[in-house]
Design an enzyme around this catalytic site. Structure first.
Site, PDB file in Angstrom:
ATOM      1  N   GLY A  10       0.786  -1.231   0.000  1.00 14.92           N
ATOM      2  CA  GLY A  10       0.000   0.000   0.000  1.00 14.92           C
ATOM      3  C   GLY A  10       0.813   1.273   0.000  1.00 14.92           C
ATOM      4  O   GLY A  10       0.250   2.364  -0.007  1.00 14.92           O
TER       5      GLY A  10
ATOM      6  N   GLU B 249       4.388  -6.401   1.709  1.00 14.71           N
ATOM      7  CA  GLU B 249       3.916  -6.873   0.398  1.00 14.71           C
ATOM      8  C   GLU B 249       3.747  -5.692  -0.566  1.00 14.71           C
ATOM      9  O   GLU B 249       2.640  -5.389  -0.991  1.00 14.71           O
ATOM     10  CB  GLU B 249       2.562  -7.580   0.553  1.00 14.71           C
ATOM     11  CG  GLU B 249       2.653  -8.930   1.212  1.00 14.71           C
ATOM     12  CD  GLU B 249       1.285  -9.539   1.481  1.00 14.71           C
ATOM     13  OE1 GLU B 249       1.237 -10.722   1.803  1.00 14.71           O
ATOM     14  OE2 GLU B 249       0.263  -8.827   1.379  1.00 14.71           O
ATOM     15  N   PRO B 250       4.838  -5.031  -0.925  1.00 15.91           N
ATOM     16  CA  PRO B 250       4.712  -3.886  -1.824  1.00 15.91           C
ATOM     17  C   PRO B 250       4.418  -4.332  -3.256  1.00 15.91           C
ATOM     18  O   PRO B 250       5.024  -5.280  -3.748  1.00 15.91           O
ATOM     19  CB  PRO B 250       6.098  -3.236  -1.750  1.00 15.91           C
ATOM     20  CG  PRO B 250       7.015  -4.373  -1.443  1.00 15.91           C
ATOM     21  CD  PRO B 250       6.240  -5.315  -0.580  1.00 15.91           C
ATOM     22  N   GLY B 251       3.482  -3.687  -3.891  1.00 17.63           N
ATOM     23  CA  GLY B 251       3.198  -3.975  -5.297  1.00 17.63           C
ATOM     24  C   GLY B 251       3.492  -2.723  -6.108  1.00 17.63           C
ATOM     25  O   GLY B 251       4.532  -2.563  -6.739  1.00 17.63           O
ATOM     26  N   ARG B 252       2.556  -1.781  -5.995  1.00 10.55           N
ATOM     27  CA  ARG B 252       2.631  -0.524  -6.733  1.00 10.55           C
ATOM     28  C   ARG B 252       3.947   0.221  -6.513  1.00 10.55           C
ATOM     29  O   ARG B 252       4.532   0.750  -7.461  1.00 10.55           O
ATOM     30  CB  ARG B 252       1.467   0.354  -6.254  1.00 10.55           C
ATOM     31  CG  ARG B 252       1.298   1.655  -6.927  1.00 10.55           C
ATOM     32  CD  ARG B 252       0.343   2.530  -6.120  1.00 10.55           C
ATOM     33  NE  ARG B 252      -0.870   1.849  -5.725  1.00 10.55           N
ATOM     34  CZ  ARG B 252      -1.963   1.757  -6.461  1.00 10.55           C
ATOM     35  NH1 ARG B 252      -2.001   2.306  -7.640  1.00 10.55           N
ATOM     36  NH2 ARG B 252      -3.030   1.132  -6.010  1.00 10.55           N
TER      37      ARG B 252
ATOM     38  N   TYR C 256     -11.081   4.086 -11.603  1.00  7.09           N
ATOM     39  CA  TYR C 256     -10.844   4.806 -10.340  1.00  7.09           C
ATOM     40  C   TYR C 256     -10.717   6.311 -10.508  1.00  7.09           C
ATOM     41  O   TYR C 256     -10.420   7.002  -9.537  1.00  7.09           O
ATOM     42  CB  TYR C 256      -9.528   4.346  -9.692  1.00  7.09           C
ATOM     43  CG  TYR C 256      -9.298   2.861  -9.611  1.00  7.09           C
ATOM     44  CD1 TYR C 256     -10.109   2.053  -8.823  1.00  7.09           C
ATOM     45  CD2 TYR C 256      -8.247   2.263 -10.305  1.00  7.09           C
ATOM     46  CE1 TYR C 256      -9.872   0.700  -8.734  1.00  7.09           C
ATOM     47  CE2 TYR C 256      -8.011   0.905 -10.218  1.00  7.09           C
ATOM     48  CZ  TYR C 256      -8.828   0.126  -9.433  1.00  7.09           C
ATOM     49  OH  TYR C 256      -8.584  -1.219  -9.341  1.00  7.09           O
TER      50      TYR C 256
ATOM     51  N   CYS D 266     -14.966   1.763 -27.560  1.00  2.00           N
ATOM     52  CA  CYS D 266     -16.280   2.361 -27.824  1.00  2.00           C
ATOM     53  C   CYS D 266     -16.962   2.731 -26.517  1.00  2.00           C
ATOM     54  O   CYS D 266     -17.965   2.134 -26.138  1.00  2.00           O
ATOM     55  CB  CYS D 266     -17.125   1.408 -28.643  1.00  2.00           C
ATOM     56  SG  CYS D 266     -16.429   1.210 -30.259  1.00  2.00           S
ATOM     57  N   GLU D 267     -16.374   3.669 -25.813  1.00  2.00           N
ATOM     58  CA  GLU D 267     -16.880   4.145 -24.528  1.00  2.00           C
ATOM     59  C   GLU D 267     -16.469   5.596 -24.406  1.00  2.00           C
ATOM     60  O   GLU D 267     -15.273   5.901 -24.552  1.00  2.00           O
ATOM     61  CB  GLU D 267     -16.187   3.428 -23.359  1.00  2.00           C
ATOM     62  CG  GLU D 267     -16.334   1.959 -23.316  1.00  2.00           C
ATOM     63  CD  GLU D 267     -17.446   1.484 -22.399  1.00  2.00           C
ATOM     64  OE1 GLU D 267     -18.000   2.286 -21.623  1.00  2.00           O
ATOM     65  OE2 GLU D 267     -17.742   0.290 -22.489  1.00  2.00           O
TER      66      GLU D 267
ATOM     67  N   TYR E 117      -0.790  -2.320 -12.045  1.00  2.00           N
ATOM     68  CA  TYR E 117      -2.223  -2.538 -12.319  1.00  2.00           C
ATOM     69  C   TYR E 117      -2.647  -2.013 -13.691  1.00  2.00           C
ATOM     70  O   TYR E 117      -3.797  -1.625 -13.877  1.00  2.00           O
ATOM     71  CB  TYR E 117      -3.080  -1.933 -11.204  1.00  2.00           C
ATOM     72  CG  TYR E 117      -2.690  -2.428  -9.824  1.00  2.00           C
ATOM     73  CD1 TYR E 117      -2.985  -3.729  -9.432  1.00  2.00           C
ATOM     74  CD2 TYR E 117      -1.990  -1.624  -8.937  1.00  2.00           C
ATOM     75  CE1 TYR E 117      -2.595  -4.201  -8.183  1.00  2.00           C
ATOM     76  CE2 TYR E 117      -1.599  -2.081  -7.685  1.00  2.00           C
ATOM     77  CZ  TYR E 117      -1.904  -3.371  -7.314  1.00  2.00           C
ATOM     78  OH  TYR E 117      -1.529  -3.834  -6.085  1.00  2.00           O
TER      79      TYR E 117
HETATM   80  N1  LLP Z   1      -1.066  -7.262  -0.232  1.00  2.00           N
HETATM   81  C1  LLP Z   1      -2.370  -7.485  -0.358  1.00  2.00           C
HETATM   82  C2  LLP Z   1      -3.005  -8.498   0.465  1.00  2.00           C
HETATM   83  C3  LLP Z   1      -3.127  -6.739  -1.285  1.00  2.00           C
HETATM   84  O1  LLP Z   1      -4.420  -6.960  -1.387  1.00  2.00           O
HETATM   85  C4  LLP Z   1      -2.479  -5.773  -2.091  1.00  2.00           C
HETATM   86  C5  LLP Z   1      -3.222  -5.002  -3.082  1.00  2.00           C
HETATM   87  C6  LLP Z   1      -1.101  -5.591  -1.938  1.00  2.00           C
HETATM   88  C7  LLP Z   1      -0.428  -6.346  -0.988  1.00  2.00           C
HETATM   89  C8  LLP Z   1      -0.306  -4.605  -2.750  1.00  2.00           C
HETATM   90  O2  LLP Z   1      -0.718  -3.299  -2.587  1.00  2.00           O
HETATM   91  P1  LLP Z   1       0.103  -2.113  -3.276  1.00  2.00           P
HETATM   92  O3  LLP Z   1       1.461  -2.068  -2.632  1.00  2.00           O
HETATM   93  O4  LLP Z   1       0.213  -2.420  -4.728  1.00  2.00           O
HETATM   94  O5  LLP Z   1      -0.685  -0.901  -3.035  1.00  2.00           O
HETATM   95  N2  LLP Z   1      -6.174  -2.285  -8.799  1.00  2.00           N
HETATM   96  C9  LLP Z   1      -6.011  -1.233  -7.822  1.00  2.00           C
HETATM   97  C10 LLP Z   1      -5.166  -1.676  -6.657  1.00  2.00           C
HETATM   98  C11 LLP Z   1      -5.722  -2.878  -5.951  1.00  2.00           C
HETATM   99  C12 LLP Z   1      -4.840  -3.338  -4.835  1.00  2.00           C
HETATM  100  C13 LLP Z   1      -5.280  -4.657  -4.332  1.00  2.00           C
HETATM  101  N3  LLP Z   1      -4.462  -5.192  -3.309  1.00  2.00           N
HETATM  102  C14 LLP Z   1      -5.388  -0.038  -8.509  1.00  2.00           C
HETATM  103  O6  LLP Z   1      -5.119  -0.115  -9.713  1.00  2.00           O
HETATM  104  O7  LLP Z   1      -5.202   1.023  -7.896  1.00  2.00           O
END
Ligand code: LLP
Length: 434
Positions: free
Chosen positions: A246, A287-290, A331, A358-359, A387
């Site tokens: 997050g 758990e970094p994603g973004r 979003y 087409c939107e 994402y």
């Molecule tokens: N861990 C868990 C359990 C999660 O559900 C998520 C994201 C993450 C880690 C990673 O979060 P991050 O570091 O990426 O913020 N599609 C949406 C974001 C959905 C996130 C879902 N869970 C978007 O495009 O903004």
């Protein structure tokens, strides 16, 4: 440009040493481009703030933000773990040769088949998200004769300040086990006593694109309160606390915080928790994603038609759109674009960059500033690495663009672009229609 790994050299715009106009010519548009250096810099920054000096702490990249075999390979090389949330992500990681013991499996409704797959490969951890799941894991583990590490995901009941669609830690959530009635306690006890699972601790994830550390700290308080109750109920102390992801990324002008801003006080809180109780400091896991992938990725497009609606706006239509980046439509996500064709001209023309679906809502950037946009110009939309590709679809039967990995001036395909053939490959004409 004040973006990492971007530079203008001899009138050309470079990203991680690669000439973007040249890439557009060679590989076509639309195309996703990822800088390996941006990703590895992020990982190293988090390691420095989190696991150096605290060897028990681990990073598990949330692959939902961007997953493909190359990304898993990079994570393996950088020595981080990964978090998967589906059989498909798990399968891709295993196919990429990612070590199973470094995989953790999240998800609010894992199927028995997915759990079986996880047990079959002997992954590192399963994060139990509902009380039904414990039985499913025990069943699979007993069948395979393999003890599985588990954590319990709790709903900490805190609300992070971010978009409602990506808030996950508040009370009203489909994720995690609610805490208000202590129903988690007998399940943790059952798990502690089970011969097929090894309980490691607790997990929470409060949401995405967060810039403050207060909600993280409040969630930790909630988790440690549960840890105390668990200890009181069955004498077990947690060994691990997964604090989710997050951490905010920069899309437009956001003032990003360094990882240490979030992690330092969390590390201190874990130490305090342990010293007050005379127990071992629980290992922390992120758990970094973004925050690893967003700024590493850009998307190149070619402008096609330009339409001026007098007195209202000018539309610049690109060869991509909501099928390869759904975030603005879903979003209201904001992005910035730059002209790859004219990197040295001032970005002083306002146009709305729309997609080809087409939107009417297929708008990638409303009121973007570009340098003299003309049909045929190549533009780059920045910070599309999280994402975007992972949420792409074949809407309007558009093929999903390919993914190029770039590093120090070298570009290679990480995912080939889809073809029309790929899109139609699984279609069948039923006998009754022949
Ligand atoms: N861990 C868990 C359990 C999660 O559900 C998520 C994201 C993450 C880690 C990673 O979060 P991050 O570091 O990426 O913020 N599609 C949406 C974001 C959905 C996130 C879902 N869970 C978007 O495009 O903004």
């Amino acid at each position: 440009m004040d973006r990492e790994y971007f530079e203008i050299r001899n009138g050309r715009l470079l990203f991680d040493g690669c000439d973007l106009l040249q890439l557009a010519k060679e590989y076509g548009t639309p195309v996703y481009i990822y800088s390996q250096n941006v990703i590895t810099d992020r990982i190293r920054e988090m390691k420095a703030a989190f696991s150096e000096g605290h060897p028990q702490n681990r990073i598990a990249y949330a692959s939902k933000a961007f997953a493909c075999k190359a990304m898993f390979k990079l994570m393996e090389k950088e020595g981080v773990c990964i978090d998967v949330v589906s059989g498909g992500e798990l399968y891709t990681a295993v196919k990429a040769g990612f070590p199973a013991e470094r995989i953790e499996f999240n998800g609010n409704n894992k199927s028995q088949a997915e759990i079986d797959l996880a047990v079959e490969h002997g992954i590192g951890r399963i994060i139990i998200d509902s009380l039904l799941e414990l039985e499913m894991i025990e069943k699979a583990a007993a069948k395979k004769g393999r003890v599985m590490n588990v954590l319990f995901r709790i709903t900490p009941g805190v609300k992070a300040d971010t978009h409602d669609y990506v808030v996950t830690g508040k009370k009203d959530s489909k994720f995690g086990i609610p805490l208000d009635d202590d129903r988690i306690l007998p399940y943790v006890k059952m798990a502690v006593e089970s011969k097929w699972v090894n309980v490691l601790g607790l997990h929470f994830h409060i949401g995405s694109q967060i810039f403050e550390n207060t909600a993280f700290l409040a969630a930790m308080d909630a988790a440690f309160a549960v840890a105390d109750k668990i200890h009181e109920y069955c004498g077990y102390w947690i060994e691990e606390l997964n604090i989710g992801g997050g951490f905010g990324a920069r899309y437009t002008g956001e003032q990003k915080k360094p990882f240490s801003f979030f992690l330092d006080p969390m590390i201190r809180k874990a130490e305090q928790f342990a010293s007050e109780r005379g127990i071992k400091v629980p290992a922390l896991v992120t758990e970094p994603g973004r925050s690893f992938s967003a700024e590493a990725g850009i998307t190149l497009y070619t402008i096609g038609s330009i339409k001026e609606v007098r007195g209202i706006r000018t539309y610049a239509a690109i060869d991509g759109g909501m099928f390869e980046n759904i975030r603005p439509a879903l979003y209201g996500a904001k992005y910035e674009a730059v002209s790859v064709s004219k990197p040295e001209l001032p970005a002083d023309k306002t146009v709305s960059i729309c997609g080809k679906c087409c939107e009417s809502g297929d708008m990638i950037i409303k009121d973007a500033l570009l340098a003299d946009p003309q049909p045929g110009d190549v533009i780059a939309v920045l910070s599309t690495g999280a994402y975007g590709y992972s949420m792409a679809s074949n809407y309007n039967r558009n093929p999903v663009p390919g993914v190029l990995f770039v590093k120090d001036g070298k570009a290679e395909w990480a995912v080939k672009p889809q073809t029309y053939e790929d899109i139609a490959a699984l279609d069948l004409i039923p006998e009754s229609l022949r």
